[in-house]
Design a protein around this motif. Structure first.
Motif, PDB file in Angstrom:
ATOM      1  N   GLU A  35      47.634  35.142  36.212  1.00 26.39           N
ATOM      2  CA  GLU A  35      46.864  35.339  34.990  1.00 26.39           C
ATOM      3  C   GLU A  35      46.975  36.769  34.466  1.00 26.39           C
ATOM      4  O   GLU A  35      46.504  37.069  33.378  1.00 26.39           O
ATOM      5  CB  GLU A  35      45.397  34.987  35.237  1.00 26.39           C
ATOM      6  N   GLU A  36      47.574  37.657  35.246  1.00 26.68           N
ATOM      7  CA  GLU A  36      47.757  39.043  34.817  1.00 26.68           C
ATOM      8  C   GLU A  36      49.221  39.361  34.553  1.00 26.68           C
ATOM      9  O   GLU A  36      49.584  40.508  34.332  1.00 26.68           O
ATOM     10  CB  GLU A  36      47.190  39.996  35.874  1.00 26.68           C
ATOM     11  N   THR A  37      50.101  38.349  34.574  1.00 24.40           N
ATOM     12  CA  THR A  37      51.534  38.560  34.404  1.00 24.40           C
ATOM     13  C   THR A  37      51.924  38.269  32.965  1.00 24.40           C
ATOM     14  O   THR A  37      51.826  37.134  32.489  1.00 24.40           O
ATOM     15  CB  THR A  37      52.335  37.649  35.348  1.00 24.40           C
ATOM     16  N   LEU A  38      52.335  39.314  32.233  1.00 23.13           N
ATOM     17  CA  LEU A  38      52.670  39.205  30.818  1.00 23.13           C
ATOM     18  C   LEU A  38      54.144  38.879  30.659  1.00 23.13           C
ATOM     19  O   LEU A  38      55.003  39.593  31.162  1.00 23.13           O
ATOM     20  CB  LEU A  38      52.339  40.520  30.119  1.00 23.13           C
ATOM     21  N   SER A  42      55.567  35.118  25.028  1.00 29.74           N
ATOM     22  CA  SER A  42      54.424  34.252  25.280  1.00 29.74           C
ATOM     23  C   SER A  42      53.431  34.389  24.121  1.00 29.74           C
ATOM     24  O   SER A  42      53.500  35.329  23.319  1.00 29.74           O
ATOM     25  CB  SER A  42      53.749  34.616  26.595  1.00 29.74           C
ATOM     26  N   ASN A  43      52.500  33.444  24.032  1.00 24.93           N
ATOM     27  CA  ASN A  43      51.537  33.492  22.930  1.00 24.93           C
ATOM     28  C   ASN A  43      50.689  34.745  22.987  1.00 24.93           C
ATOM     29  O   ASN A  43      50.438  35.399  21.966  1.00 24.93           O
ATOM     30  CB  ASN A  43      50.642  32.247  22.963  1.00 24.93           C
ATOM     31  N   VAL A  44      50.242  35.122  24.183  1.00 26.44           N
ATOM     32  CA  VAL A  44      49.400  36.311  24.286  1.00 26.44           C
ATOM     33  C   VAL A  44      50.199  37.566  23.954  1.00 26.44           C
ATOM     34  O   VAL A  44      49.676  38.508  23.346  1.00 26.44           O
ATOM     35  CB  VAL A  44      48.758  36.412  25.687  1.00 26.44           C
ATOM     36  N   ALA A  45      51.503  37.592  24.313  1.00 22.62           N
ATOM     37  CA  ALA A  45      52.341  38.745  23.955  1.00 22.62           C
ATOM     38  C   ALA A  45      52.489  38.846  22.438  1.00 22.62           C
ATOM     39  O   ALA A  45      52.417  39.936  21.857  1.00 22.62           O
ATOM     40  CB  ALA A  45      53.699  38.636  24.616  1.00 22.62           C
ATOM     41  N   ASN A  46      52.672  37.700  21.769  1.00 24.99           N
ATOM     42  CA  ASN A  46      52.796  37.713  20.318  1.00 24.99           C
ATOM     43  C   ASN A  46      51.486  38.143  19.645  1.00 24.99           C
ATOM     44  O   ASN A  46      51.497  38.848  18.633  1.00 24.99           O
ATOM     45  CB  ASN A  46      53.214  36.330  19.817  1.00 24.99           C
ATOM     46  N   LEU A  47      50.343  37.714  20.205  1.00 26.82           N
ATOM     47  CA  LEU A  47      49.051  38.138  19.663  1.00 26.82           C
ATOM     48  C   LEU A  47      48.867  39.644  19.821  1.00 26.82           C
ATOM     49  O   LEU A  47      48.356  40.323  18.910  1.00 26.82           O
ATOM     50  CB  LEU A  47      47.919  37.385  20.353  1.00 26.82           C
ATOM     51  N   VAL A 196      49.361  43.434  33.982  1.00 28.06           N
ATOM     52  CA  VAL A 196      48.466  44.214  33.137  1.00 28.06           C
ATOM     53  C   VAL A 196      47.207  44.546  33.908  1.00 28.06           C
ATOM     54  O   VAL A 196      46.656  43.704  34.627  1.00 28.06           O
ATOM     55  CB  VAL A 196      48.113  43.422  31.860  1.00 28.06           C
ATOM     56  N   GLY A 197      46.749  45.794  33.765  1.00 28.76           N
ATOM     57  CA  GLY A 197      45.513  46.213  34.420  1.00 28.76           C
ATOM     58  C   GLY A 197      44.297  45.751  33.644  1.00 28.76           C
ATOM     59  O   GLY A 197      44.166  46.035  32.451  1.00 28.76           O
ATOM     60  N   PHE A 198      43.426  45.029  34.278  1.00 30.33           N
ATOM     61  CA  PHE A 198      42.187  44.547  33.655  1.00 30.33           C
ATOM     62  C   PHE A 198      40.992  45.236  34.298  1.00 30.33           C
ATOM     63  O   PHE A 198      41.101  45.763  35.405  1.00 30.33           O
ATOM     64  CB  PHE A 198      42.091  43.016  33.806  1.00 30.33           C
ATOM     65  N   PRO A 199      39.830  45.242  33.572  1.00 35.18           N
ATOM     66  CA  PRO A 199      39.581  44.605  32.281  1.00 35.18           C
ATOM     67  C   PRO A 199      40.170  45.377  31.111  1.00 35.18           C
ATOM     68  O   PRO A 199      40.390  46.573  31.184  1.00 35.18           O
ATOM     69  CB  PRO A 199      38.054  44.577  32.204  1.00 35.18           C
ATOM     70  N   ILE A 200      40.428  44.637  30.013  1.00 36.60           N
ATOM     71  CA  ILE A 200      40.845  45.213  28.738  1.00 36.60           C
ATOM     72  C   ILE A 200      39.712  44.979  27.740  1.00 36.60           C
ATOM     73  O   ILE A 200      39.168  43.877  27.654  1.00 36.60           O
ATOM     74  CB  ILE A 200      42.152  44.578  28.240  1.00 36.60           C
ATOM     75  N   ALA A 212      37.987  41.456  28.437  1.00 36.05           N
ATOM     76  CA  ALA A 212      38.829  40.387  28.969  1.00 36.05           C
ATOM     77  C   ALA A 212      39.227  40.766  30.392  1.00 36.05           C
ATOM     78  O   ALA A 212      39.646  41.901  30.639  1.00 36.05           O
ATOM     79  CB  ALA A 212      40.069  40.197  28.105  1.00 36.05           C
ATOM     80  N   PHE A 213      39.113  39.804  31.315  1.00 33.78           N
ATOM     81  CA  PHE A 213      39.398  40.086  32.728  1.00 33.78           C
ATOM     82  C   PHE A 213      40.706  39.457  33.194  1.00 33.78           C
ATOM     83  O   PHE A 213      41.095  39.626  34.339  1.00 33.78           O
ATOM     84  CB  PHE A 213      38.232  39.603  33.595  1.00 33.78           C
ATOM     85  N   ASN A 214      41.380  38.745  32.293  1.00 31.26           N
ATOM     86  CA  ASN A 214      42.714  38.238  32.580  1.00 31.26           C
ATOM     87  C   ASN A 214      43.391  37.893  31.266  1.00 31.26           C
ATOM     88  O   ASN A 214      42.768  37.946  30.188  1.00 31.26           O
ATOM     89  CB  ASN A 214      42.672  37.018  33.513  1.00 31.26           C
ATOM     90  N   LEU A 215      44.684  37.531  31.317  1.00 33.55           N
ATOM     91  CA  LEU A 215      45.431  37.280  30.096  1.00 33.55           C
ATOM     92  C   LEU A 215      44.924  36.061  29.342  1.00 33.55           C
ATOM     93  O   LEU A 215      44.989  36.010  28.119  1.00 33.55           O
ATOM     94  CB  LEU A 215      46.918  37.117  30.419  1.00 33.55           C
ATOM     95  N   ASN A 216      44.447  35.059  30.056  1.00 29.95           N
ATOM     96  CA  ASN A 216      43.911  33.876  29.384  1.00 29.95           C
ATOM     97  C   ASN A 216      42.709  34.240  28.522  1.00 29.95           C
ATOM     98  O   ASN A 216      42.588  33.789  27.374  1.00 29.95           O
ATOM     99  CB  ASN A 216      43.520  32.806  30.409  1.00 29.95           C
ATOM    100  N   GLN A 217      41.800  35.052  29.079  1.00 27.09           N
ATOM    101  CA  GLN A 217      40.644  35.478  28.293  1.00 27.09           C
ATOM    102  C   GLN A 217      41.073  36.353  27.121  1.00 27.09           C
ATOM    103  O   GLN A 217      40.545  36.228  26.009  1.00 27.09           O
ATOM    104  CB  GLN A 217      39.657  36.234  29.186  1.00 27.09           C
TER     105      GLN A 217
END
Length: 477
Positions: A35-38, A42-47, A196-200, A212-217
């Motif tokens: 969940e922390e691997t970008l 990916s959709n989150v990378a595009n966002l 990616v280091g969380f939280p962001i 956000a505590f992971n990429l999904n969030q």
């Protein structure tokens, strides 16, 4: 010495175990936190890429283009006035010039060369208007959906750890701004693995901070926020359409300031603000209001309803019918100590202004600063008065003006004419009101202070609509 081969063998075995262990730790680093691997594309990378794009809409009042911004400073000519724009405060100045009159052409000329910054932060030097048009024509029009996400911002810095499976190198990188994040996401390869280091922390358009505590969030937050606000891609400045206005905000502004003045009043193509020079309006939380001029007081009521772009403001002052109507709230402006509330009704317009610095009694008192001190020190004469270029100085020959500490002013040539005076807006304006007393009723206005000295005060007023300019110079006796 015979023990050396055995010791060396033990060390080699331990080193082998350590190497295997380190390789396992590397694999765990990659695979343990999916969940922390970008991943690239990916959709989150595009966002994230869209969130970090350069927003070109802030300076639309200059370039009318949301897909790029102009690198400041830049020199422009606004309706004949040359301005060096080096901050967003100067965008306000341009808008104020545009808003001064409704029946003139709002012309702005950019002086080239300039540098524009594209959405991907590429900088391009533009040497002519034709080159500028080539880029601006590629932009979409006002308020057209575009790629950049302006309703959310990343709170920096954020940290990343990178593992490239081709060369098995591990690195770390701190990202400190939008440009660094954009370049980082844009350069990602399919073979790159990024943790990616969380939280962001994400800052939403209303100022709320969400963790956000992971990429999904993070993906969910950015996806929800992307269409959650007016991105202000119209070709003015600071979203004049009052999209986010509320009746509570309007009440706080109107009741939080004393002595509102009529900055603009247009009814049926007639400019009426000059009729209400010296009037002071005070709005109460209980829905009542009062307008005062010299010793006269006019009671009334006010009420607001609705939200956003659909806020109505009903004003009823029985003895001042020019104000009575159900107006539409157009804009609330708050800059330092100057506040404006602008209302429209078709082509009619009502704008109140308050500097929030007066004491509330309508008199200067200790709030008049250096200009007040100068005016109260001795008697003054009208050295020059030009009414739209016509010299009317002789009308005031023989008069001596005495500015008193209680906010009254007396013109004396053997007979007395009484008036009031107020210094306001950080000593940039002088409000004079002599009622209907001829010839000093010509001075009833909110004058801009152009120059002051111990012996001279120069004032200027530009009238609404026709744009005529009056100049008044007072000299100490």
């Amino acid at each position: 010495m015979k023990k050396t081969p055995k010791l060396l063998s033990v060390l080699l075995i331990l080193l082998s175990i350590l190497i295997v262990s380190c390789r396992q730790e590397e694999n765990e680093f990659i695979e343990a936190n999916p969940e922390e691997t970008l991943k690239a594309n990916s959709n989150v990378a595009n966002l994230l890429l869209r969130t970090s794009m350069n927003d070109g809409s802030d300076d639309n009042i200059i370039d009318n283009a949301s897909c790029f911004s102009i690198d400041l400073p830049v020199t422009v000519n606004v309706s004949g006035l040359e301005i060096i724009v080096d901050s967003e405060e100067d965008f306000d100045t341009i808008e104020d010039i545009f808003d001064e009159f409704d029946d003139d052409d709002d012309d702005l000329e950019i002086y080239f060369p300039i540098t524009i910054v594209l959405a991907d932060f590429t900088e391009v030097t533009i040497n002519s208007f034709d080159e500028f048009e080539n880029f601006s024509d590629d932009c979409d029009g006002e308020n057209i959906e575009d790629d950049d996400i302006e309703c959310a911002d990343i709170k920096y810095p954020i940290s990343t750890s990178i593992f490239d499976i081709n060369n098995e190198l591990i690195g770390t990188l701190d990202i400190n701004n939008d440009q660094e994040l954009y370049n980082f996401i844009d350069d990602l390869e399919d073979t790159d693995i990024v943790n990616v280091g969380f939280p962001i922390v994400v800052i939403l358009s209303d100022g709320t901070e969400v963790e956000a505590f992971n990429l999904n969030q993070l993906e969910d937050i950015l996806d929800d926020a992307k269409d959650d606000c007016d991105e202000d891609d119209d070709n003015d400045f600071d979203d004049d359409d009052c999209e986010n206005c509320s009746t509570d905000q309007l009440a706080d502004v109107l009741t939080g300031c004393d002595n509102w003045m009529v900055d603009k009043l247009e009814r049926n193509d007639n400019d009426l603000e000059d009729l209400y020079v010296g009037y002071q309006f005070n709005f109460m939380a209980d829905g009542t209001l009062s307008a005062t001029s010299n010793s006269d007081t006019f009671p009334g009521t006010w009420e607001s309803a609705g939200s956003g772009e659909s806020i109505s403001v009903e004003i009823n002052i029985p003895n001042l019918p020019d104000f009575n109507d159900t107006w539409n709230l157009h804009e609330i402006e708050q800059h330092d100590d100057e506040n404006q509330v602008d209302m429209r009704l078709g082509d009619d317009r009502l704008r109140f202004e308050s500097d929030c610095t007066n004491s509330g009694d309508g008199n200067g008192g200790d709030n008049m600063g250096m200009l007040g001190t100068i005016l109260q020190d001795g008697l003054w004469t009208v050295a020059s008065y030009l009414d739209d270029g016509i010299d009317e100085t002789n009308d005031y020959s023989g008069y001596e003006l005495n500015f008193n500490n209680d906010g009254t002013v007396v013109a004396d040539n053997g007979s007395l004419i009484n008036g009031t005076w107020v210094v306001q807006n950080s000593e940039s304006e002088l409000l004079l009101n002599f009622g209907t007393s001829i010839p000093f009723d010509e001075f009833n206005d909110n004058w801009d202070v152009i120059a002051t000295s111990d012996t001279s005060v120069e004032l200027r007023d530009t009238s609404g609509g026709g744009g005529g300019t009056d100049t008044l110079i007072l000299e100490k006796l």
